[in-house]
Design an enzyme around this catalytic site. Structure first.
Site, short mmCIF file in Angstrom:
data_model
loop_
_atom_site.label_atom_id
_atom_site.label_comp_id
_atom_site.label_asym_id
_atom_site.label_seq_id
_atom_site.Cartn_x
_atom_site.Cartn_y
_atom_site.Cartn_z
N ASN A 9 -20.78 -2.94 6.98
CA ASN A 9 -20.89 -1.37 7.02
C ASN A 9 -21.09 -0.98 8.41
O ASN A 9 -22.30 -1.30 8.79
CB ASN A 9 -21.75 -0.69 5.90
CG ASN A 9 -21.94 0.78 6.27
OD1 ASN A 9 -21.41 1.25 7.07
ND2 ASN A 9 -23.12 1.28 5.56
N LYS A 11 -21.44 1.71 9.90
CA LYS A 11 -22.24 2.91 10.12
C LYS A 11 -21.42 3.54 11.31
O LYS A 11 -20.56 3.72 11.61
CB LYS A 11 -23.75 2.61 10.28
CG LYS A 11 -24.11 1.94 9.29
CD LYS A 11 -25.82 1.52 9.10
CE LYS A 11 -26.00 0.71 7.94
NZ LYS A 11 -27.38 0.61 7.63
N HIS A 95 -24.40 5.85 0.24
CA HIS A 95 -25.26 4.98 0.67
C HIS A 95 -26.77 5.84 1.14
O HIS A 95 -26.71 7.04 1.19
CB HIS A 95 -24.90 4.88 2.32
CG HIS A 95 -25.36 3.84 3.14
ND1 HIS A 95 -26.49 3.96 3.53
CD2 HIS A 95 -25.25 2.26 3.01
CE1 HIS A 95 -26.81 2.84 4.32
NE2 HIS A 95 -26.30 1.85 3.76
N GLU A 97 -28.25 6.25 3.78
CA GLU A 97 -28.52 6.93 4.73
C GLU A 97 -27.91 8.70 4.47
O GLU A 97 -28.27 9.47 5.05
CB GLU A 97 -28.05 6.31 5.91
CG GLU A 97 -28.92 5.15 6.27
CD GLU A 97 -28.19 4.13 7.00
OE1 GLU A 97 -26.99 4.00 7.50
OE2 GLU A 97 -28.79 2.95 7.26
N GLU A 167 -28.92 -1.63 -2.62
CA GLU A 167 -29.50 -1.66 -1.03
C GLU A 167 -31.09 -0.81 -1.28
O GLU A 167 -31.02 0.21 -1.19
CB GLU A 167 -28.74 -0.81 -0.27
CG GLU A 167 -27.27 -1.42 -0.03
CD GLU A 167 -26.80 -1.12 1.31
OE1 GLU A 167 -26.22 -1.94 1.79
OE2 GLU A 167 -26.75 0.05 1.56
N GLY A 173 -32.02 -2.39 7.71
CA GLY A 173 -32.35 -2.13 9.24
C GLY A 173 -33.72 -2.57 9.51
O GLY A 173 -34.13 -2.47 10.64
N SER A 213 -30.61 -6.11 5.43
CA SER A 213 -31.08 -7.25 6.44
C SER A 213 -30.51 -8.54 6.07
O SER A 213 -31.13 -9.43 6.30
CB SER A 213 -32.70 -7.16 6.53
OG SER A 213 -33.12 -6.04 6.86
#
Ligand code: 13P
Length: 252
Positions: A9, A11, A95, A97, A167, A173, A213
């Site tokens: 991904n 992003k 996702h 985010e 996730e 991250g 990660s």
């Protein structure tokens, strides 16, 4: 036997030129990779160019989001048929985010998922708890809410076309990966829900990827877990060598 999926991904990273250069570099190295499916998720602007560069190769292309309507007055959004037109076969939905930056709800995830399925795209649906939720002991409850809300109203045959990505938000991250055992335990929760809602056969065939990660250094231990069927990789998918090392995770 579930075929693993290693997906990147990207992003909000990579210009068209950078994205194409990545694919050109990765392409020859994955030609003989039979052990897993390889997917990359460029930003919207690079989808067409990446799909063209990846044509005829083992690399599949995922968008990072879609709108559920076929067309309309939705400034800034992209429809399922536009993604097909751009050469996508997969789409990432829900996702964290998007859930956090854009207030995306389980209901919207459900609408997007149904639209993606109707268009013939393979959805990679993301679920996962925040640190606060994990520390409050609410992980399983959050996964259940996201599962039941996100997958509401699907037929077992529609469900059979879905990939799930677990996730945990606190692992994205941050460099703080869930231990393989922690990830496997959450995957087992999701598989149990899948069995209850969509039947044992579908649950057994469901691919659940881990994301958060993931790097070349930890992918081996993650993939050694029976419950983990691949990875959705953010930061470490941006460099072709690093992503290739993840695709070629240690196997025996
Ligand atoms: P990182 O691999 O950078 O933690 O991101 C994971 C992710 O969000 C993939 O969708």
């Amino acid at each position: 036997m579930r075929k693993p999926v290693i997906a990147g991904n990207w992003k909000m990273y990579k210009t068209i030129g950078e994205a194409v250069a990545f694919v050109e570099k990765l392409k020859p190295s994955v030609e003989r990779a039979e052990h897993c499916e390889v997917v990359v998720g460029p930003p919207f602007t690079a989808l067409r160019a990446v799909a063209d560069a990846a044509r005829g190769s083992k690399i599949a292309v995922a968008a990072q989001d879609l709108h559920w309507n076929k067309q309309g007055a939705h400034t800034g959004n992209v429809s399922p048929s536009m993604l097909l037109d751009a050469g996508c076969t997969h789409v990432i939905i829900g996702h964290s985010e998007r859930r956090h930056d854009h207030g995306e709800t389980d209901h919207q995830v459900n609408l997007k998922l149904k639209a993606a399925l109707a268009a013939g795209l393979v959805p990679i649906v993301c679920v996962g708890e925040t640190l606060e939720e994990r520390e409050a002991g609410a992980t399983d409850r959050v996964l259940e809410r996201q599962f039941l809300g996100g997958f509401a109203g699907l037929t077992p045959s529609e469900f059979s076309r879905i990939i799930i990505a677990y996730e945990p938000v606190w692992a994205i991250g941050t460099g703080r990966t869930a231990t393989p055992e922690m990830a496997a335990a959450s995957h087992a929760v999701l598989r149990k829900l899948a069995s209850k809602e969509f039947g044992e056969g579908n649950a057994a065939a469901l691919r659940i990827l881990y994301g958060g990660s993931v790097k070349a250094e930890n992918i081996g231990k993650l993939m050694a877990q029976e419950e983990i069927d691949g990875a959705l990789v953010g930061g470490a998918s941006l460099d072709a060598d690093s992503f290739l090392a993840i695709v070629n995770y240690p196997r025996n």
